[in-house]
Design an enzyme around this catalytic site. Structure first.
Site, PDB file in Angstrom:
ATOM      1  N   GLY A  73       1.094   0.490  -0.758  1.00  0.00           N
ATOM      2  CA  GLY A  73       1.363   0.403   0.681  1.00  0.00           C
ATOM      3  C   GLY A  73       2.350   1.450   1.165  1.00  0.00           C
ATOM      4  O   GLY A  73       3.147   1.196   2.057  1.00  0.00           O
ATOM      5  N   LEU A  74       2.285   2.673   0.557  1.00  0.00           N
ATOM      6  CA  LEU A  74       3.091   3.806   1.018  1.00  0.00           C
ATOM      7  C   LEU A  74       4.579   3.490   1.104  1.00  0.00           C
ATOM      8  O   LEU A  74       5.251   3.838   2.076  1.00  0.00           O
ATOM      9  CB  LEU A  74       2.564   4.308   2.376  1.00  0.00           C
ATOM     10  N   ASN A 131      -1.742  13.604   4.030  1.00  0.00           N
ATOM     11  CA  ASN A 131      -2.441  12.444   3.456  1.00  0.00           C
ATOM     12  C   ASN A 131      -3.094  11.630   4.565  1.00  0.00           C
ATOM     13  O   ASN A 131      -2.508  10.691   5.096  1.00  0.00           O
ATOM     14  CB  ASN A 131      -1.467  11.588   2.653  1.00  0.00           C
ATOM     15  N   CYS A 134      -5.025   7.651   2.625  1.00  0.00           N
ATOM     16  CA  CYS A 134      -4.533   6.547   1.797  1.00  0.00           C
ATOM     17  C   CYS A 134      -5.212   5.257   2.228  1.00  0.00           C
ATOM     18  O   CYS A 134      -5.153   4.886   3.400  1.00  0.00           O
ATOM     19  CB  CYS A 134      -3.021   6.389   1.924  1.00  0.00           C
TER      20      CYS A 134
END
Lengths: 318, 290
Positions: A73-74, A131, A134
Site C-alpha cells: 500500500g505504498l 509509478n 502500482c
C-alpha cells in the site's frame, strides 16, 4: 576482454544496466550492508508520495509458486522526509539514483517532482520513474496506466516539472488489453523511456481461515513466475518501436529476474537496462550478482558490448 | 545495522527436539557479532527453489570458535514447505544464511531480577539470554509454556541455565495446566522482577506486557511477524509501535525489532490474525483505505 556494459538511458549515461526495482530495495542503507551500491547502474528508490503514508495492515504478503503476492500500500515517509533522510544518504553514498514517484492524483505526481527538483541532493538523481501502475491503491486495479489519457496526463505534468536532462520513465502494468497503446500515450506525453513491468493484480485465499490471505484482499504478483509476462510486454513494445508505431525510447526491463540468464531474456527482447526486484528478498546481493552473470554470459556469446544484444531476438525469429 | 554477513552455512548437526528440529550450522563471521534476541534469515530449497522468501529464526545460540569455526543454532517447527525442507536436511548440506539481524534484547545495567517467558519454541533465544543476564549478576527465572508437552522446548536446558523454572501446558501434560500468564504474576512477585522478557505468539506477548505492567516491571518482547526478506527491504513485517515522540508508526520488525518494549506495541490493532493500521498512526489511511 571485458564486455562494455555501459548504457545510455534517454541522456543518462550509466556504467551498468543493473538496477534495483522500486519497492524491493528500500532506500539504500539496507542493501549497502551486502554490496557497494555504486556498482549498480542506478539505485531505484521506493515510490514516494507527497505525504507520509502508513501503508496497509498485515498480513501484507503471501508466498506463491516462484513468487509472492504483496499488498504494502505504498508505505513511505513522504517527499520531505525522503529528501532530507533518504536522498541525502544516497547522495553522500555516491549512488546514481532513479527516484520512483507516485501520487493519488496527477497533480500529486507534479508536486512530488517539483519538490524533488528543488532538493539539495538532486545532483545524485539520474532519472525519475513515474509509478503510474502500482496495484496497491484504493481503487485497486484501476491505475493510471490502465488508461492512455490518464497515463499521458501524469507523464506530461511530471515532464513539465523536471529539467530536460533528467529523463523520466513511465512504469507500466501488463494488466491491460494493449500495452502498446499505453506506451504510445506515455512517450507522446514526454516519457524518455519505459519501465516494464509492474506487478500483476492477484489474490490468494487462506484455506485454513477461508478468507483472503492479505489484509488488502488483492495484491501485486511478482517473482520468476511473472517473468514470461515481462518478456512478452518488452517484446511487444519493442516490436512496435521497430515498426515505427511509436518513437524508439529505451526500455528498462523488470519482472522475475533472478539470474543473468533471466536478465539476458529481457535484454534480447528489447530491454536496455534490467531491474532486479523480488529476487532480492531471496538473495540480498542479487542486483549485482545478476549483473556479473549477465556480463559473463555476454562474453561467452562473443558480445563486445551490451548494446549489441539489446533487442537481438527480434532479428532472429525462428 | 553493521556486522551482518551473508554466508553459505554447512549443517553439522540436526536432531529432533519434541515437535521441533534443532539445527547447527557452521556460519563463519556470523557468530562473532550476534547477541541474544537477534535472528538469522535462511534461504530454503536451493538455488532454483520455487520458495523464494527467506525463513527467519531467532538465534538459539552461537559458538564463535568451535572445532568447525563459528557456529549458529536455530530451532524450527516444520509446518510448511520451507521449514519441512530445512528439517529434512542432512549433515554437510548447505544453506545460505544472512545474519545476525535485528535488535537484541537490551540488558539491564544493574543486576536486577529478571523473568524470561517463552511460548513453544519461542523459548529458543532465552537460554542464551539467561546466560548473559546471570553473567551480570541477575537472578533469572524462566517460564516455559506450550499447548502440550511435545511443544515445549528446552525444559532440561532451562533447569541448567536459570535460577528457577516454571512450566505450563494448555492440556496439563507437563507442569501447571494453563497459560504462562497464569503463573507469571506469582513469579514476578516472588522474585521482585524488574524486567520480563518474552518471545512467542502475539497473544502471549500482549498478556506478558499486561502482567508486567500490573506488577511494575518492564516488558521486552521479541515478536514473530512473518517476513519475506529479513533485511528491511520488503516492508511486509511491519507493526504499529509508538515511538519516544508519542507517534505511532508502522515499523519493520526486522530492523526496528524484533525486540520491542511491550508497552510501545499497539496491541489494540491485532485481532484474529490481522493487524489494522491504528487511525492515529502516521499516514494512516482515510476512510475507504489506500
Amino acid at each position: 576482454m571485458a564486455v562494455d556494459m555501459s548504457v545510455d538511458l534517454g541522456g543518462a549515461s550509466l556504467p551498468s544496466p543493473m538496477m534495483t526495482a522500486s519497492g524491493c530495495a528500500a532506500n539504500g542503507r539496507e542493501l549497502a550492508r551486502f554490496f557497494d551500491i555504486r556498482e549498480l547502474g542506478a539505485f531505484v528508490t521506493k515510490s514516494v508520495m507527497a505525504d507520509p503514508r502508513s501503508g496497509r495492515g498485515t498480513p501484507r504478503m503471501a508466498e506463491t509458486p516462484s513468487g509472492m503476492l504483496n499488498s504494502i500500500g505504498l508505505q513511505g515517509p513522504g517527499i520531505s522526509a525522503f529528501i532530507d533522510k533518504d536522498l541525502a544518504w544516497l547522495h553522500q553514498a555516491g549512488a546514481r539514483t532513479l527516484v520512483s514517484i507516485a501520487g493519488n492524483t496527477s497533480g500529486e505526481f507534479a508536486v512530488v517532482a517539483a519538490r524533488l527538483r528543488e532538493s539539495a541532493a538532486f545532483g545524485s538523481v539520474v532519472g525519475v520513474e513515474v509509478n503510474i501502475s502500482c496495484p496497491n491503491v484504493a481503487n485497486r486495479g484501476l491505475v493510471f496506466a490502465c488508461d492512455p489519457l490518464a497515463s499521458a496526463k501524469v507523464v506530461a505534468l511530471v515532464r513539465e516539472q523536471l529539467p530536460r536532462n533528467i529523463p523520466i520513465f513511465a512504469k507500466l502494468t501488463p494488466d491491460v488489453t494493449d500495452i502498446v497503446s499505453i506506451a504510445q500515450a506515455a512517450v507522446k506525453a514526454g516519457a524518455d523511456g519505459l519501465t516494464m513491468i509492474n506487478t500483476l493484480l492477484g489474490m490468494v485465499i487462506d484455506t485454513d481461515r477461508l478468507r483472503p490471505q492479505v489484509a488488502g484482499v488483492t495484491g501485486g504478483l511478482s517473482g520468476p513466475a511473472v517473468r514470461p509476462v515481462a518478456v512478452r510486454a518488452v517484446w511487444q513494445v519493442k516490436s512496435a518501436m521497430r515498426e515505427g508505431r511509436l518513437p524508439t525510447v529505451p526500455i528498462i526491463g523488470v519482472g522475475g529476474v533472478r539470474t543473468g540468464r533471466d536478465a539476458l531474456e529481457l535484454v534480447a527482447a528489447g530491454a536496455s537496462a534490467v531491474q532486479v526486484g523480488t529476487a532480492t528478498f531471496n538473495d540480498p546481493s542479487a542486483p549485482v550478482r545478476v549483473g556479473r552473470e549477465l556480463e559473463n554470459l555476454l562474453q561467452d556469446k562473443g558480445f563486445g558490448c551490451l548494446k549489441d544484444a539489446v533487442g537481438i531476438a527480434h532479428e532472429r525469429m525462428a | 545495522m553493521s556486522g551482518v554477513v551473508q554466508v553459505t552455512g554447512e549443517l553439522i548437526a540436526t536432531r529432533r527436539a519434541g515437535a521441533y528440529h534443532h539445527l547447527t550450522f557452521v556460519a563463519p563471521g556470523l557468530a562473532e557479532h550476534a547477541k541474544p534476541g537477534q535472528f538469522v534469515a535462511l534461504a530454503v530449497g536451493g538455488d532454483t527453489s520455487s520458495n523464494l522468501l527467506r525463513r527467519c529464526f531467532s538465534i538459539h545460540k552461537v559458538s564463535p570458535s568451535g572445532t568447525y569455526g563459528g557456529t549458529v543454532d536455530v530451532v524450527i517447527s516444520p509446518v510448511g514447505p520451507g521449514t519441512e525442507w530445512l528439517s529434512g536436511l542432512r549433515a554437510h548440506d548447505e544453506v545460505d544464511i544472512v545474519g545476525p539481524l535485528g535488535r537484541a534484547f537490551p540488558l539491564p545495567k544493574e543486576p536486577v531480577p529478571c523473568v524470561l517467558v517463552g511460548g513453544g519454541y519461542g523459548s529458543a533465544p532465552l537460554f542464551w539470554l539467561a546466560e548473559a543476564l546471570r553473567e551480570r549478576g541477575c537472578h533469572v527465572e524462566l517460564v516455559l509454556g506450550a499447548a502440550t508437552e511435545s511443544k515445549l522446548f528446552g525444559v532440561v536446558e532451562a533447569r541448567r541455565q536459570a535460577d528457577g523454572v516454571s512450566v505450563t501446558t494448555d492440556d496439563g501434560s507437563a507442569g501447571t495446566r494453563g497459560w504462562v500468564s497464569d503463573v507469571l504474576p506469582e513469579v514476578i512477585t516472588r522474585t521482585g522482577a524488574a524486567v520480563v522478557y518474552g518471545c512467542g505468539p502475539m497473544g502471549m506477548l500482549k498478556s506478558i506486557t499486561d502482567v508486567a505492567a500490573a506488577h511494575g516491571a518492564v516488558a521486552q518482547v521479541a515478536v514473530e511477524e512473518s517476513m519475506a526478506c529479513g533485511v528491511g527491504v520488503c516492508m511486509t513485517c511491519v507493526m504499529p509501535v509508538t515511538g519516544n515522540d508519542g507517534v505511532t508508526r508502522m515499523v519493520r520488525s526486522c530492523v526496528e525489532g524484533p525486540v520491542f518494549r511491550g508497552d510501545r506495541v499497539r496491541w489494540d490493532a491485532f485481532d484474529d490474525g490481522v493487524c489494522r493500521v491504528p487511525a492515529d498512526a502516521l499516514g494512516a489511511p482515510n476512510v475507504g483505505g489506500h
